[in-house]
Write a protein that holds these residues in place. Structure first.
Motif, PDB file in Angstrom:
ATOM      1  N   SER A   7       0.833  -1.190   0.000  1.00  0.00           N
ATOM      2  CA  SER A   7       0.000   0.000   0.000  1.00  0.00           C
ATOM      3  C   SER A   7       0.862   1.232   0.000  1.00  0.00           C
ATOM      4  O   SER A   7       1.747   1.419   0.790  1.00  0.00           O
ATOM      5  CB  SER A   7      -0.923  -0.026   1.229  1.00  0.00           C
ATOM      6  N   ASN A  11      -1.416   8.260   4.363  1.00  0.00           N
ATOM      7  CA  ASN A  11      -2.429   8.483   5.394  1.00  0.00           C
ATOM      8  C   ASN A  11      -3.669   9.104   4.759  1.00  0.00           C
ATOM      9  O   ASN A  11      -3.874  10.308   4.802  1.00  0.00           O
ATOM     10  CB  ASN A  11      -1.824   9.403   6.459  1.00  0.00           C
ATOM     11  N   LYS A 194       1.062  -0.746   9.943  1.00  0.00           N
ATOM     12  CA  LYS A 194       0.941  -0.893   8.496  1.00  0.00           C
ATOM     13  C   LYS A 194       2.001  -1.860   7.966  1.00  0.00           C
ATOM     14  O   LYS A 194       1.716  -2.720   7.126  1.00  0.00           O
ATOM     15  CB  LYS A 194       1.097   0.484   7.841  1.00  0.00           C
ATOM     16  N   ASP A 198       1.558  -5.631   6.022  1.00  0.00           N
ATOM     17  CA  ASP A 198       2.217  -6.038   4.781  1.00  0.00           C
ATOM     18  C   ASP A 198       3.036  -7.309   4.989  1.00  0.00           C
ATOM     19  O   ASP A 198       3.009  -8.218   4.143  1.00  0.00           O
ATOM     20  CB  ASP A 198       3.127  -4.911   4.271  1.00  0.00           C
ATOM     21  N   LYS A 310      -4.979   1.520  10.888  1.00  0.00           N
ATOM     22  CA  LYS A 310      -4.854   0.167  10.344  1.00  0.00           C
ATOM     23  C   LYS A 310      -5.919  -0.073   9.278  1.00  0.00           C
ATOM     24  O   LYS A 310      -5.646  -0.652   8.218  1.00  0.00           O
ATOM     25  CB  LYS A 310      -4.997  -0.869  11.455  1.00  0.00           C
ATOM     26  N   GLY A 313      -5.118   1.495   5.944  1.00  0.00           N
ATOM     27  CA  GLY A 313      -4.171   0.698   5.163  1.00  0.00           C
ATOM     28  C   GLY A 313      -4.837  -0.523   4.553  1.00  0.00           C
ATOM     29  O   GLY A 313      -4.614  -0.857   3.386  1.00  0.00           O
ATOM     30  N   GLU A 316      -7.072   0.505   1.612  1.00  0.00           N
ATOM     31  CA  GLU A 316      -6.323   0.797   0.395  1.00  0.00           C
ATOM     32  C   GLU A 316      -6.037  -0.479  -0.382  1.00  0.00           C
ATOM     33  O   GLU A 316      -6.208  -0.535  -1.608  1.00  0.00           O
ATOM     34  CB  GLU A 316      -5.013   1.503   0.744  1.00  0.00           C
TER      35      GLU A 316
END
Length: 620
Positions: A7, A11, A194, A198, A310, A313, A316
């Protein structure tokens, strides 16, 4: 190794709000849940004032039964409102995440094959499970805290100003100082969270990839390599976890420190005020209780903003998946494809920009006949199959069925008219009976499955199994042999009754005995159908009606076997090498392993079979 999607939106609250809007949450339930939470919060704001009256001389003797009943009712109402609110928020969150997962699952099924070339399976799994779970947690556990926390803080501060504005101003000298420390820590927590998401997605991808091919891992002796690969991801997760722990180790004590500082200030300054008569003891107690009602919501709000970071993220990444273009399923129904020619006109295609796999390929496939595609590896044969199945669209040129573009037909109609038997013939976990009817919209009874199995020469081995058609095949059919899987795949194709048959060297990985049975099954399948086959062994295609020789993405030769032997030097070289190998192999095998009927001409005018390959699948 495919690339992982990270991502990069920063923000940004827009993807999250857009995702919530598109998910169509139950607004009525959410409004009711928030209202009940607000009511519960408002009731809690009255309790310190009641406590103040008790401390300042309000005796129990002066309390009437009606007042006691009112207070008890208020406590019960607060508890009930809070409980119902929690349940409704959880229900709304579960409904939202179910709707989101359903939408995402539909999207994943409708995305083209090209999407999965770049995205690892584990990452898609992480979108479906981890990321949607984060959004559910925000809605069901933290959404109400935004409203109730603000109401509690604003209400408490308003009452504190009413009780003693001087002491309230003292209180506000400490809160900004704590914000200067806690806000940067909150930002650090967002970045760590974040990164953790991932890495979790990457870990899921590694697990899915390795465990789904565990037999290849063990056969290749790659356990140590995969262990090291997984260990690296675990180490990265550990690093993020430790960093998260460090930030938490600052936040938790700092919040406690701020609370204790405020408490000390309030008690110390308030004690002076009480001793001077400017403040009553009850007001001091109420002040402390309201202070608690400020600190607790502040902690909840901190958690809420961490969770919303969170969720941003996660949103997205989910939106990245949802915005990908789907396959287009609309179009007209396909006519009888077995009676219409398939024509490729100057078709070019490449998986990457500037890297062409097919270069201006043109050919015609005659209906009802066998067309074989041969040539060295990497020539574009499998890519051509993928274009015919419409897994990809040509970048240049067109493919037609009759006079119409194949893209004019609906995907369901087009793929429903194609029967595909690959070299691997994968099966789905389930019973033998489940696999032949997989993907068919119509009801298929066991009698039809038995008939298809008999035509595929699969009935013999199925009947010998203890559970027969109810036998579990295992993941990807690992409990069956290669020949058994091939015959079930052929039975599946027979039940589909395809107009166009596509074979990807369907017998190359089988032993002689299994190959003989599968060849006979394929002969049943090919009758009356347009057949296109990828062949790596020329010995299996010498009797094809048309042979296309592909090399470096181009068709450099076409014709029957004898024509290409005379006119195409590379085909002749291939034929000499492979047919000599076939001679050697035939001398090494016992005569009974060969299929009977060598040289028979059962093709209605077709030429006799090649002496080395009599009875092969292309001999009608």
């Amino acid at each position: 190794m495919t690339t992982s999607t990270k991502s990069t939106g920063g923000n940004n609250l827009r993807p999250f709000l857009k995702l919530l809007k598109e998910t169509k949450p139950p607004y009525g339930l959410l409004a009711l849940a928030v209202t009940l939470s607000v009511i519960s919060t408002l009731v809690s704001l009255v309790i310190p004032m009641f406590t103040k009256g008790l401390v300042d001389g309000f005796s129990l003797a002066s309390v009437s039964r009606l007042q006691i009943a009112g207070i008890a009712g208020a406590f019960i109402a607060q508890t009930a409102a809070a409980g119902i609110s929690v349940y409704l928020l959880n229900y709304a969150g579960q409904k939202m995440v179910a709707g989101l997962r359903e939408r995402l699952w539909r999207k994943l099924l409708l995305l083209p094959i090209s999407y999965y070339n770049d995205i690892r399976t584990g990452e898609s799994v992480s979108r479906m499970t981890s990321d949607t779970g984060i959004i559910k947690t925000l809605v069901s556990e933290h959404a109400a805290s935004l409203f109730t926390g603000i109401i509690s803080i604003v209400g408490s501060i308003s009452v504190l100003f009413y009780l003693n504005w001087k002491m309230t101003l003292v209180l506000f000298t400490v809160l900004p100082l704590s914000a200067l420390v806690l806000v940067p820590l909150g930002r650090m927590m967002y970045k760590i969270s974040k990164g953790m998401q991932d890495e979790t997605a990457s870990f899921t991808a590694v697990l899915s990839g390795v465990l789904s091919e565990i037999r290849l891992v063990k056969a290749s002796g790659a356990e140590r390599r995969e262990y090291e690969s997984g260990k690296n991801v675990i180490t990265n997760l550990l690093s993020y976890g430790i960093r998260e722990g460090k930030v938490s180790a600052w936040i938790t004590p700092l919040v406690s420190l701020v609370f204790m500082m405020l408490l000390v200030v309030i008690i110390g300054y308030g004690g002076v005020q009480v001793s001077s008569g400017a403040l009553t003891a009850g007001e001091l107690v109420a002040f402390i209780l309201y202070l608690i009602q400020i600190i607790m919501p502040l902690t909840q709000l901190t958690t809420f903003f961490t969770q919303i970071q969170k969720s941003m993220g996660a949103s997205e990444r989910i939106m990245e998946t949802l915005k990908h273009e789907e396959e287009k399923y609309e179009g007209e129904e396909m006519a009888d494809g077995a009676r219409l020619p398939i024509t490729l006109e100057n078709v070019s295609f490449g998986y990457k920009t500037g890297a062409s796999v097919l270069n201006k390929v043109s050919c015609s496939i005659t209906p009802g006949e066998v067309t074989a595609i041969v040539g060295p590896s990497g020539g574009g044969k499998t890519t051509l199959f993928s274009l015919l199945e419409r897994f990809y669209e040509p970048q240049e040129g067109v493919i037609r069925l009759g006079g119409k573009l194949i893209s004019d037909f609906s995907l369901r109609s087009w793929r429903g008219g194609i029967g595909y038997v690959s070299q691997e013939s994968p099966l789905l976990a389930g019973t033998i009976a489940d696999n032949p009817r997989y993907g068919l919209e119509r009801e298929v009874d066991l009698a039809e499955i038995r008939q298809a199995a008999a035509m595929a020469y699969a009935d013999t081995f199925i009947d010998e199994l203890p559970d027969g058609y109810d036998t579990e095949v295992g993941e990807r059919g690992v409990k069956l042999s290669g020949g058994q899987r091939q015959r079930i795949a052929i039975a599946r194709a027979l039940l589909r009754d395809p107009k166009i048959l596509m074979l990807d060297e369907a017998t190359s990985s089988l032993d002689s005995k299994s190959e003989a049975v599968v060849q006979k099954a394929l002969s049943n399948l090919m009758k009356g159908r347009t057949t296109i086959v990828i062949a790596h062994r020329l010995s299996t295609v010498v009797n094809a009606d048309q042979i296309l020789f592909m090399e470096k993405g181009e068709i450099t030769g076409r014709g029957r076997h004898e024509e290409l032997l005379r006119e195409h030097s590379l085909y002749r070289e291939f034929a000499q090498q492979q047919l000599q190998t076939a001679d050697t192999e035939s001398r090494e095998h016992v005569e009974g392993e060969e299929i009977t009927g060598h040289g028979q001409n059962t093709g209605g005018g077709r030429r006799p079979a090649h002496p080395r390959v009599g009875g092969r699948i292309f001999e009608s």
